[in-house]
Design a protein around this motif. Structure first.
Motif, PDB file in Angstrom:
ATOM      1  N   GLY B 185       0.816  -1.206   0.000  1.00  0.00           N
ATOM      2  CA  GLY B 185       0.000   0.000   0.000  1.00  0.00           C
ATOM      3  C   GLY B 185       0.849   1.256   0.000  1.00  0.00           C
ATOM      4  N   THR B 186       0.271   2.346  -0.518  1.00  0.00           N
ATOM      5  CA  THR B 186       0.921   3.653  -0.512  1.00  0.00           C
ATOM      6  C   THR B 186       0.255   4.490   0.562  1.00  0.00           C
ATOM      7  OG1 THR B 186       1.355   3.510  -2.873  1.00  0.00           O
ATOM      8  CG2 THR B 186       1.427   5.711  -1.887  1.00  0.00           C
ATOM      9  N   ARG B 187       1.050   4.978   1.499  1.00  0.00           N
ATOM     10  CA  ARG B 187       0.513   5.787   2.590  1.00  0.00           C
ATOM     11  C   ARG B 187       0.626   7.253   2.241  1.00  0.00           C
ATOM     12  NH1 ARG B 187      -0.373   3.058   7.404  1.00  0.00           N
ATOM     13  NH2 ARG B 187      -0.164   0.812   7.062  1.00  0.00           N
ATOM     14  N   LEU B 188      -0.476   7.970   2.436  1.00  0.00           N
ATOM     15  CA  LEU B 188      -0.543   9.378   2.060  1.00  0.00           C
ATOM     16  C   LEU B 188      -0.723  10.248   3.285  1.00  0.00           C
ATOM     17  CD1 LEU B 188      -2.972   9.128  -1.000  1.00  0.00           C
ATOM     18  CD2 LEU B 188      -0.474   9.044  -1.008  1.00  0.00           C
ATOM     19  N   SER B 189      -0.250  11.492   3.169  1.00  0.00           N
ATOM     20  CA  SER B 189      -0.432  12.475   4.220  1.00  0.00           C
ATOM     21  C   SER B 189      -0.990  13.744   3.582  1.00  0.00           C
ATOM     22  CB  SER B 189       0.928  12.727   4.882  1.00  0.00           C
ATOM     23  OG  SER B 189       0.901  13.926   5.598  1.00  0.00           O
ATOM     24  N   GLY B 190      -2.089  14.246   4.155  1.00  0.00           N
ATOM     25  CA  GLY B 190      -2.737  15.428   3.589  1.00  0.00           C
ATOM     26  C   GLY B 190      -4.025  15.702   4.335  1.00  0.00           C
ATOM     27  N   PRO B 191      -5.011  16.326   3.663  1.00  0.00           N
ATOM     28  CA  PRO B 191      -6.272  16.616   4.347  1.00  0.00           C
ATOM     29  C   PRO B 191      -6.875  15.350   4.983  1.00  0.00           C
ATOM     30  CG  PRO B 191      -6.222  17.645   2.180  1.00  0.00           C
ATOM     31  CD  PRO B 191      -4.999  16.788   2.280  1.00  0.00           C
ATOM     32  N   VAL B 192      -7.273  15.470   6.273  1.00  0.00           N
ATOM     33  CA  VAL B 192      -7.839  14.322   6.988  1.00  0.00           C
ATOM     34  C   VAL B 192      -9.270  14.075   6.500  1.00  0.00           C
ATOM     35  CG1 VAL B 192      -8.657  13.577   9.271  1.00  0.00           C
ATOM     36  CG2 VAL B 192      -6.388  14.613   9.017  1.00  0.00           C
ATOM     37  N   LEU B 193      -9.598  12.799   6.283  1.00  0.00           N
ATOM     38  CA  LEU B 193     -10.944  12.429   5.859  1.00  0.00           C
ATOM     39  C   LEU B 193     -11.700  11.868   7.053  1.00  0.00           C
ATOM     40  CD1 LEU B 193      -9.624  12.746   3.085  1.00  0.00           C
ATOM     41  CD2 LEU B 193     -11.039  10.859   2.311  1.00  0.00           C
ATOM     42  N   GLU B 194     -12.699  12.608   7.498  1.00  0.00           N
ATOM     43  CA  GLU B 194     -13.468  12.131   8.651  1.00  0.00           C
ATOM     44  C   GLU B 194     -14.445  11.059   8.222  1.00  0.00           C
ATOM     45  OE1 GLU B 194     -15.347  14.989  11.278  1.00  0.00           O
ATOM     46  OE2 GLU B 194     -13.554  16.236  11.034  1.00  0.00           O
ATOM     47  N   ARG B 195     -14.449   9.981   9.019  1.00  0.00           N
ATOM     48  CA  ARG B 195     -15.405   8.899   8.741  1.00  0.00           C
ATOM     49  C   ARG B 195     -16.628   9.106   9.605  1.00  0.00           C
ATOM     50  NH1 ARG B 195     -11.888   3.473   9.271  1.00  0.00           N
ATOM     51  NH2 ARG B 195     -12.722   3.671  11.354  1.00  0.00           N
ATOM     52  N   THR B 196     -17.803   8.896   9.023  1.00  0.00           N
ATOM     53  CA  THR B 196     -19.033   9.012   9.798  1.00  0.00           C
ATOM     54  C   THR B 196     -19.476   7.647  10.300  1.00  0.00           C
ATOM     55  OG1 THR B 196     -20.262   8.898   7.725  1.00  0.00           O
ATOM     56  CG2 THR B 196     -19.848  11.072   8.630  1.00  0.00           C
ATOM     57  N   ALA B 197     -18.872   6.580   9.770  1.00  0.00           N
ATOM     58  CA  ALA B 197     -19.205   5.229  10.204  1.00  0.00           C
ATOM     59  C   ALA B 197     -18.015   4.326   9.941  1.00  0.00           C
ATOM     60  CB  ALA B 197     -20.421   4.706   9.437  1.00  0.00           C
ATOM     61  N   ALA B 198     -17.939   3.246  10.702  1.00  0.00           N
ATOM     62  CA  ALA B 198     -16.911   2.242  10.459  1.00  0.00           C
ATOM     63  C   ALA B 198     -17.595   1.043   9.813  1.00  0.00           C
ATOM     64  CB  ALA B 198     -16.249   1.833  11.757  1.00  0.00           C
ATOM     65  N   LEU B 199     -16.836   0.245   9.048  1.00  0.00           N
ATOM     66  CA  LEU B 199     -17.399  -1.011   8.545  1.00  0.00           C
ATOM     67  C   LEU B 199     -17.319  -2.006   9.695  1.00  0.00           C
ATOM     68  CD1 LEU B 199     -15.794  -1.445   5.012  1.00  0.00           C
ATOM     69  CD2 LEU B 199     -17.895  -0.283   5.644  1.00  0.00           C
ATOM     70  N   ASP B 200     -18.336  -2.869   9.821  1.00  0.00           N
ATOM     71  CA  ASP B 200     -18.245  -3.852  10.892  1.00  0.00           C
ATOM     72  C   ASP B 200     -17.790  -5.196  10.345  1.00  0.00           C
ATOM     73  OD1 ASP B 200     -20.491  -4.275   9.452  1.00  0.00           O
ATOM     74  OD2 ASP B 200     -21.869  -4.404  11.150  1.00  0.00           O
ATOM     75  N   VAL B 201     -17.441  -5.235   9.077  1.00  0.00           N
ATOM     76  CA  VAL B 201     -17.090  -6.508   8.461  1.00  0.00           C
ATOM     77  C   VAL B 201     -16.090  -6.246   7.338  1.00  0.00           C
ATOM     78  CG1 VAL B 201     -19.048  -6.362   6.863  1.00  0.00           C
ATOM     79  CG2 VAL B 201     -18.082  -8.595   7.399  1.00  0.00           C
ATOM     80  N   SER B 202     -15.218  -7.220   7.062  1.00  0.00           N
ATOM     81  CA  SER B 202     -14.284  -7.084   5.948  1.00  0.00           C
ATOM     82  C   SER B 202     -15.035  -7.230   4.627  1.00  0.00           C
ATOM     83  CB  SER B 202     -13.205  -8.157   6.033  1.00  0.00           C
ATOM     84  OG  SER B 202     -12.306  -7.843   7.052  1.00  0.00           O
ATOM     85  N   ARG B 203     -14.643  -6.409   3.642  1.00  0.00           N
ATOM     86  CA  ARG B 203     -15.293  -6.463   2.342  1.00  0.00           C
ATOM     87  C   ARG B 203     -14.227  -6.616   1.260  1.00  0.00           C
ATOM     88  NH1 ARG B 203     -20.176  -2.074   2.622  1.00  0.00           N
ATOM     89  NH2 ARG B 203     -21.359  -3.789   1.767  1.00  0.00           N
ATOM     90  N   PRO B 204     -14.613  -7.017   0.044  1.00  0.00           N
ATOM     91  CA  PRO B 204     -13.615  -7.213  -1.019  1.00  0.00           C
ATOM     92  C   PRO B 204     -12.894  -5.916  -1.369  1.00  0.00           C
ATOM     93  CG  PRO B 204     -15.694  -8.267  -1.605  1.00  0.00           C
ATOM     94  CD  PRO B 204     -15.960  -7.428  -0.385  1.00  0.00           C
ATOM     95  N   MET B 205     -11.603  -6.034  -1.640  1.00  0.00           N
ATOM     96  CA  MET B 205     -10.771  -4.884  -1.970  1.00  0.00           C
ATOM     97  C   MET B 205     -10.290  -4.996  -3.414  1.00  0.00           C
ATOM     98  SD  MET B 205     -10.509  -2.658   0.367  1.00  0.00           S
ATOM     99  CE  MET B 205     -11.604  -2.624   1.770  1.00  0.00           C
ATOM    100  N   VAL B 206      -9.647  -3.925  -3.892  1.00  0.00           N
ATOM    101  CA  VAL B 206      -9.156  -3.897  -5.269  1.00  0.00           C
ATOM    102  C   VAL B 206      -7.910  -3.019  -5.303  1.00  0.00           C
ATOM    103  CG1 VAL B 206     -10.619  -1.901  -5.905  1.00  0.00           C
ATOM    104  CG2 VAL B 206      -9.878  -3.494  -7.681  1.00  0.00           C
ATOM    105  N   ARG B 207      -7.003  -3.321  -6.231  1.00  0.00           N
ATOM    106  CA  ARG B 207      -5.820  -2.481  -6.430  1.00  0.00           C
ATOM    107  C   ARG B 207      -6.284  -1.062  -6.771  1.00  0.00           C
ATOM    108  NH1 ARG B 207      -0.779  -5.136  -9.491  1.00  0.00           N
ATOM    109  NH2 ARG B 207       0.405  -3.352 -10.170  1.00  0.00           N
ATOM    110  N   GLY B 208      -5.716  -0.089  -6.100  1.00  0.00           N
ATOM    111  CA  GLY B 208      -6.115   1.294  -6.352  1.00  0.00           C
ATOM    112  C   GLY B 208      -7.189   1.815  -5.406  1.00  0.00           C
ATOM    113  N   ALA B 209      -7.725   0.935  -4.548  1.00  0.00           N
ATOM    114  CA  ALA B 209      -8.734   1.381  -3.575  1.00  0.00           C
ATOM    115  C   ALA B 209      -8.082   2.360  -2.598  1.00  0.00           C
ATOM    116  CB  ALA B 209      -9.314   0.191  -2.816  1.00  0.00           C
ATOM    117  N   ILE B 210      -8.791   3.465  -2.315  1.00  0.00           N
ATOM    118  CA  ILE B 210      -8.299   4.452  -1.342  1.00  0.00           C
ATOM    119  C   ILE B 210      -9.064   4.206  -0.054  1.00  0.00           C
ATOM    120  CG2 ILE B 210      -7.970   6.903  -0.849  1.00  0.00           C
ATOM    121  CD1 ILE B 210      -8.143   7.415  -3.888  1.00  0.00           C
ATOM    122  N   GLU B 211      -8.425   3.491   0.879  1.00  0.00           N
ATOM    123  CA  GLU B 211      -9.115   3.153   2.125  1.00  0.00           C
ATOM    124  C   GLU B 211      -8.704   4.135   3.201  1.00  0.00           C
ATOM    125  OE1 GLU B 211      -8.020  -0.927   3.073  1.00  0.00           O
ATOM    126  OE2 GLU B 211      -6.147  -0.229   3.941  1.00  0.00           O
TER     127      GLU B 211
END
Lengths: 195, 259
Positions: B185-211
């Motif tokens: 993964g590539t770790r980024l530093s910049g504007p913070v993205l506030e989450r309004t909810a967390a996932l309660d379960v693992s879901r499928p991922m993809v190359r290029g996903a910004i998590e």
């Protein structure tokens, strides 16, 4: 009406997992779709990965529930376990039983490979005894040794490689979960642990 | 014929285009982090685009045991027996060193790629000899590698986990590429993205996903990403822009734009 699927970027889609079909039947069916390279089944979702822009007809999605399971009988796999994990005592206390009983309960159950993910060869095994269904540890470990046998959130699993992890470690397994021949466990396998 | 590794600072591995078709058992495709740069090195060496070559994060020095033609981003080069070549990944994240004929390293599950998070292959070390393979000669024009100013993303899929403001923050940027970035993964530093909810379960991922983990700083999934994950995904990089994104050097910056 809600969209039947959500884009996962421009080369993949995600949609709710149809409960009435087995994971391996879903993988087999989805891989016959035009242009499909990969499929991931997680607890609640399915993702399908395409070589180009996904083109999916509603009829294709409508055909996914109630698929017949694969013709081959699921494999029965026995993993050789040593129950000496650092969290064994804690799991026993939480379950209100002795450590010997934890071992008897855990090794007396037949599990099912329900989904795979998190790491190569990491199989989420379902069918465990509800007494051992503990939530994850409040603080994950930064390093869980590869081969660790663990329980959490109603699942049992073997960590294939050293990795961070928040599950309760109850022992070790001798078999390598991923190797040059691929994953040791496959979707649909029935799994037992033998001491 | 072979190349001998004389020095590695960072990570050097053999990479081709990886192992598609095994995500259902938890193995992502892997392979070159920037396939377009692998192809340029291969074309310079006279190889087909998907031939295995050395991928470098950092610095690498090699010595030719015999006369050999190699290809890099700078073009084709003939090394005489005993001659040394030094190569660094700057000004990109990674560099590729292709040998005419490719590498004669083992094919595992259909690929020569090292996939360290699956225990397949090893990092290259000083003293390793990489034997030349027998890849057919290919004469393909070398295309320029042009990086766009902005990286396009498809919003979602986990929009419900973010406020409208958070999605706008991602596209306001810029984000800096942190040194902790790797093939996973590539770790980024910049504007913070506030989450309004967390996932309660693992879901499928993809190359290029910004998590977006709990600290609100994005992680972009790379070649050896987990196939499932529990952090919500705010957007996914458009596949045609993945090479440009992964080519940005450590310390460089990136700006995202909705496609």
């Amino acid at each position: 009406m809600a969209d039947p699927f959500t884009p996962l970027g421009d080369r993949a889609i995600r949609f709710p997992r149809p409960e009435s079909s087995t994971p391996r039947a879903l993988v087999r069916a989805l891989r016959t779709w035009h242009g499909v390279i990969d499929v991931v089944i997680s607890r609640d979702d399915v993702a399908v990965y395409f070589a180009e822009t996904p083109v999916v007809e509603p009829a294709q999605l409508a055909a996914l529930p109630n698929l017949p399971d694969d013709a081959e009988v699921p494999r029965d796999i026995v993993l050789r376990a040593t129950y000496d994990g650092p969290d064994l005592e804690e799991v026993a206390q939480a379950a209100g039983v002795t450590t010997d009983e934890v071992i008897a309960i855990h090794s007396g159950t037949t599990y099912l490979v329900e989904t795979m993910g998190f790491a190569p060869g990491f199989a989420y095994l379902t069918g465990g005894d509800p007494r051992l269904a503990l939530p994850r540890r409040p603080t994950p470990r930064t390093r869980v040794p590869g081969g660790s046998l663990a329980v959490a959130a109603g699942y049992t699993a073997v960590y294939p490689f050293d990795s961070p992890g928040g599950w309760h470690l109850i022992g070790r397994v001798a078999e390598r979960m991923y190797s040059s021949s691929g994953a040791f466990l496959q979707l649909g396998d029935r799994v037992r642990f033998e001491r | 014929m072979s190349l001998v590794i004389t020095r590695v600072a960072g990570l050097a591995t053999i990479q081709d285009l990886g192992r598609p078709g095994r995500m259902h058992e938890g193995l992502p495709r892997g392979g070159a982090l920037v396939p377009a740069l692998l192809a340029r090195a291969n074309r310079a060496a006279g190889n087909p685009d998907d031939t295995a070559a050395i991928e470098i994060f950092g610095q690498l020095a090699v010595r030719a045991e015999q006369d050999i033609t190699v290809g890099t981003d700078a073009g084709s080069q003939r090394l005489r027996a005993g001659e040394e070549l030094e190569l660094g990944s700057e000004p990109s994240r990674v560099a590729y060193l292709a040998m005419r004929g490719g590498t004669n390293t083992p094919i595992i599950l259909g690929s020569r790629s090292a996939h360290l998070s699956a225990g397949l292959g090893d990092p290259l070390r000083a003293g390793d000899a990489i034997a030349v393979g027998d890849a057919a000669m290919a004469e393909t024009p070398i295309l320029p590698f042009v990086a766009p100013e902005m990286i396009r993303v498809v919003r979602g899929p986990d929009r419900q986990a973010f406020s409208r403001k958070a999605i706008e923050a991602l596209e306001s940027g810029p984000y800096c590429i942190l040194p902790a970035s790797d093939r996973v993964g590539t770790r980024l530093s910049g504007p913070v993205l506030e989450r309004t909810a967390a996932l309660d379960v693992s879901r499928p991922m993809v190359r290029g996903a910004i998590e977006i983990p709990t600290d609100g700083q994005p992680i972009v999934l790379g070649a050896e990403h987990p196939t499932t994950g529990g952090y919500p995904v705010v957007a996914v990089i458009v596949s045609d822009d993945l090479d440009a994104f992964h080519a940005i050097r450590i310390g460089g910056s990136v700006t995202f734009i909705a496609s």
